[in-house]
Design a protein around this motif. Structure first.
Motif, short mmCIF file in Angstrom:
data_model
loop_
_atom_site.label_atom_id
_atom_site.label_comp_id
_atom_site.label_asym_id
_atom_site.label_seq_id
_atom_site.Cartn_x
_atom_site.Cartn_y
_atom_site.Cartn_z
N VAL A 253 84.31 66.87 -6.35
CA VAL A 253 83.46 66.22 -5.39
C VAL A 253 82.77 65.08 -6.38
O VAL A 253 82.10 65.50 -7.48
N GLN A 255 80.44 61.57 -6.32
CA GLN A 255 79.46 60.83 -5.67
C GLN A 255 79.23 59.35 -6.24
O GLN A 255 78.66 59.48 -7.66
N LEU A 285 78.37 69.30 0.29
CA LEU A 285 78.55 68.27 1.09
C LEU A 285 77.57 68.19 2.28
O LEU A 285 76.82 67.17 2.58
N TYR A 308 78.09 62.84 8.47
CA TYR A 308 79.50 63.17 8.72
C TYR A 308 79.28 64.33 9.35
O TYR A 308 78.58 65.40 9.06
N MET A 313 84.29 67.20 8.56
CA MET A 313 84.33 67.74 7.31
C MET A 313 85.23 68.88 6.93
O MET A 313 86.09 69.08 6.21
N VAL A 335 87.35 64.95 -3.55
CA VAL A 335 86.45 64.35 -2.53
C VAL A 335 85.62 63.43 -2.99
O VAL A 335 84.91 63.59 -3.84
N TYR A 336 85.94 62.11 -2.76
CA TYR A 336 85.20 60.95 -3.05
C TYR A 336 84.24 60.58 -2.27
O TYR A 336 84.47 60.23 -0.99
N LEU A 337 82.91 60.29 -2.68
CA LEU A 337 81.89 60.07 -1.48
C LEU A 337 81.25 58.53 -1.96
O LEU A 337 80.73 58.44 -3.19
N ARG A 341 81.78 55.86 2.90
CA ARG A 341 82.73 56.66 3.53
C ARG A 341 82.85 57.70 2.65
O ARG A 341 82.40 57.87 1.53
N MET A 342 83.67 58.89 3.18
CA MET A 342 84.07 60.08 2.34
C MET A 342 85.73 60.03 2.31
O MET A 342 86.37 59.83 3.49
N GLU A 343 86.25 60.12 1.26
CA GLU A 343 87.70 60.05 1.24
C GLU A 343 88.08 61.56 0.52
O GLU A 343 87.54 61.88 -0.29
#
Length: 667
Positions: A253, A255, A285, A308, A313, A335-337, A341-343
């Motif tokens: 993860v 951020q 998250l 989210y 999620m 998981v890119y924050l 957005r969250m990818e």
């Protein structure tokens, strides 16, 4: 061999969940009310279909002794009373020898709700495809391939047969033997914890099973050359660090403070058994956000929104872990924050048969073989995953219920990755930008704070909160032209949030700088669609610019909406008093009297409703002055002054007003 055995004690699953189809899909369960020759023929065909496992769901279960109605069990069960269960099992084992190549299910004679039943567990086979006689009761019956299609067993023909034959001798990676690992690499503690979590009676009080027996019953090990080795599923779920066997079996993860080229705020890696990775990632998250609570005017309820939705999620993370490949490439689930957005990205992309269009809203995802069959089964029993085909619709439904934009799904032409994009709730995107800007402003990086807000406002020009803060910082940094530019851009938007806030902020800042004329011009542009609080604030600002007529109009509007708010009533009364003071011609005397009488009436109402002693004290003071002008009896005016002083005894204006009143009376 384990697959040919009868398990008389201990089920590797929860019986109640199976029969009530809580975590088992309906197309993996076949109920039969009794046992006779036609049912025997149907059961052998279904066992064959489950062994072929066309969709890689890890086969299924036949339940003898429970009647069904449209696929649902009829309870309490009929049971197999009057039948010899040992004879039925021998008959099943003997008949299954006629399946080509031979395939033996696992049999569980049990009691359910006091009735004897027989559970036939038929896992997906390593030696598929299998054929079975069309009717085992007829000599010379033709052999056919069978598969499950929905809740039915059907003969595999044409395209279905082609799909089945393409799976020949192909075992999904998660169910394969691992020749590089040892049985000792499995953790009996993790295995027993899993069985406890799914409420299996293998770990019930009084149950006595050694570790190897549990591994065999869960099919976590497989024989090879006179010894056993773990299957990959065992290492993924029941080893403390699967990453040492499967490079990339972890979740990362990251951020970011801004977009992809922005500063990295924090990076976390989650390792351990797959269920632990999922739970820890979701907990982390979920801790990053919070719940935004907003009271809606005219409703008793409050509106709660999160950045989210947890369920969205959860589905996205679980799907990434479930459907990714563990035999390469060596990339973790990422998981890119970002602020907006969250990818969630997993590798490789989806299996053949799925196209980008299938992930568009209101599209049905076709049934295709899953990449992993055991992972999904274990996650479902842990209630971390749901039935196939429900994940994507659930993500969209939960995003919609939260008031969030729709999720997006994409993968490249060569299917090297699959990405889920969850847009942040618009209010949280604004909140993040405001927090970042406030921090920069507080530490003295005022130019950066303004630049940060400008970028955020560029993305969301309809946000009144962003526009207001950008206007305030622009004035504070001596850039009033940027403030006017921001207000103009906001004004151009057709749909706006907090539509009055930028106008109120601009007017307040202009008043503070004695630019009263400009403030009045801005207040004159305030939208008609505004909250009562915005209306009151605009009216107060108009009072400060000496536009008492405009303020009177807005206070009248607010009073009509809420006639029981002492603040509105008091401000309304003060505005009438100011208007009366400005009427100095003899021809205005009647209007002046009316305004003061109305003010006195409002002040008496405000006194009745006020709970704040300071507010009540000022209401008494204003009433005393109004009564004095209206030439009310001396005792009534004096009583009002004394009441005001009883609330705030040392207020200089009260003391001065009372003194002037007394001196005037003496003269």
């Amino acid at each position: 061999m384990l697959a040919a055995a009868t398990m008389k004690d201990g089920l590797p699953f929860n019986l109640d969940d199976l029969i009530n189809m809580r975590v088992f899909e309906s197309n993996r369960i076949d109920f039969k009310a009794t046992w006779d020759k036609p049912i025997k023929a149907a059961v052998i065909r279904t066992i064959c279909a489950f062994s072929n496992d066309l969709l890689n769901l890890n086969g299924g279960y036949v339940v003898l002794g429970i009647e069904e109605n449209h696929g649902m069990p009829i309870l309490p069960p009929r049971g197999l009373e009057g039948f010899n269960l040992e004879s039925i099992q021998k008959e099943i084992r003997g008949t299954c020898k006629r399946i080509k190549p031979e395939y033996q299910p696992i049999l569980f004679p049990v009691h359910y709700q006091g009735k004897p039943i027989l559970i036939i567990m038929a896992p997906g086979s390593e030696n598929r495809p299998h054929q079975a006689p069309d009717d085992v009761n007829q000599k010379g019956s033709t052999y056919e391939y069978y598969v499950r299609q929905g809740p039915e067993t059907v003969e595999a023909k044409w395209e279905l047969l082609t799909q089945l034959l393409e799976l020949a001798a192909k075992t999904p990676f998660d169910d394969r033997r691992n020749l590089e690992a040892k049985v000792e690499n499995l953790s009996p503690i993790l295995v027993r914890r899993y069985l406890h979590d799914i409420r299996s009676d293998l770990v019930a009080d009084g149950a006595r099973f050694d570790d190897r027996d549990l591994y065999q019953r869960l099919r976590l090990v497989a024989p090879i050359n006179a010894h056993e080795v773990p299957r990959n599923i065992g290492l993924l779920f029941f080893n403390e660090d699967p990453d040492q066997f499967f490079s990339g079996a972890r979740i990362e993860v990251v951020q970011f403070g801004d977009d992809a080229d922005g500063d990295l705020i924090e990076e976390r890696t989650f390792r351990g058994p797959l269920p632990q990775q999922i739970r820890n990632t979701l907990e982390y998250l979920n801790s990053l956000g919070g719940t935004l609570i907003q009271k809606i005017r005219g409703q008793a309820e409050i509106e709660r929104t999160v950045p989210y939705p947890y369920e969205a999620m959860e589905e996205a993370i679980v799907n990434a872990v479930y459907h990714r490949g563990y035999d390469g490439p060596p990339e973790p689930v990422k998981v890119y924050l970002y602020p907006d957005r969250m990818e969630i990205t997993s590798y490789p992309g989806p299996v053949a048969g799925l196209q980008n269009k299938h992930f568009e809203p209101d599209q049905n995802i076709p049934q295709v073989p899953a990449r992993n069959r055991r992972i999904g089964e274990f996650l479902k029993e842990l209630r971390l995953a749901e039935a196939r085909g429900t994940g994507i619709p659930k993500i969209q439904r939960k995003m919609r219920e939260n008031g969030s934009p729709a999720a997006q799904f994409d993968f490249d032409e060569h299917r090297t990755y699959f990405r889920v994009i969850l847009p942040v709730h618009p209010r949280y995107q604004v909140l993040h930008a405001l927090r970042e800007a406030a921090h920069l402003w507080a530490v003295g990086e005022k130019a950066n704070a303004i630049s940060h807000l400008e970028r955020a406002f560029e993305r969301q020009p309809s946000s009144g909160a962003l526009a207001s803060q950008l206007i305030e910082y622009s004035f504070g940094f001596g850039k009033s032209e940027l403030a006017y530019k921001t207000l103009s851009k906001f004004e151009e938007q057709l749909v706006k949030s907090e539509p009055s806030h930028p106008y109120l902020t601009m007017a307040r800042l202009l008043i503070d700088r004695s630019r009263v004329k400009e403030a009045n011009e801005v207040l004159g542009r305030i939208p008609l669609s505004r909250t009562i609080n915005d209306t009151v604030e605009a009216a107060i600002l108009m009072k400060k610019t000496n536009d008492y007529a405009g303020a009177h109009h807005l206070f009248a509007e607010a009073y009509t909406i809420n006639p029981d708010d002492p603040k509105i009533i008091h401000e309304f009364a003060q505005t009438k008093m100011k208007l009366a003071q400005n009427l100095w011609k003899k021809s205005h005397i009647d209007a002046k009297k009316r305004l003061n009488r109305e003010a006195a009436e409002l002040l008496r109402r405000a006194i009745q409703l006020a709970e704040d002693p300071v507010r009540e004290g000022w209401c008494w003071f204003d009433l005393a002055r109004t009564l004095d002008w209206l030439r009310a009896p001396y005792s009534e005016v004096e009583a009002a002054y004394q009441k005001a002083l009883s609330f705030i005894h040392d207020e200089p204006r009260f003391l001065e007003g009372y003194k002037k009143f007394k001196n005037k009376v003496r003269k």
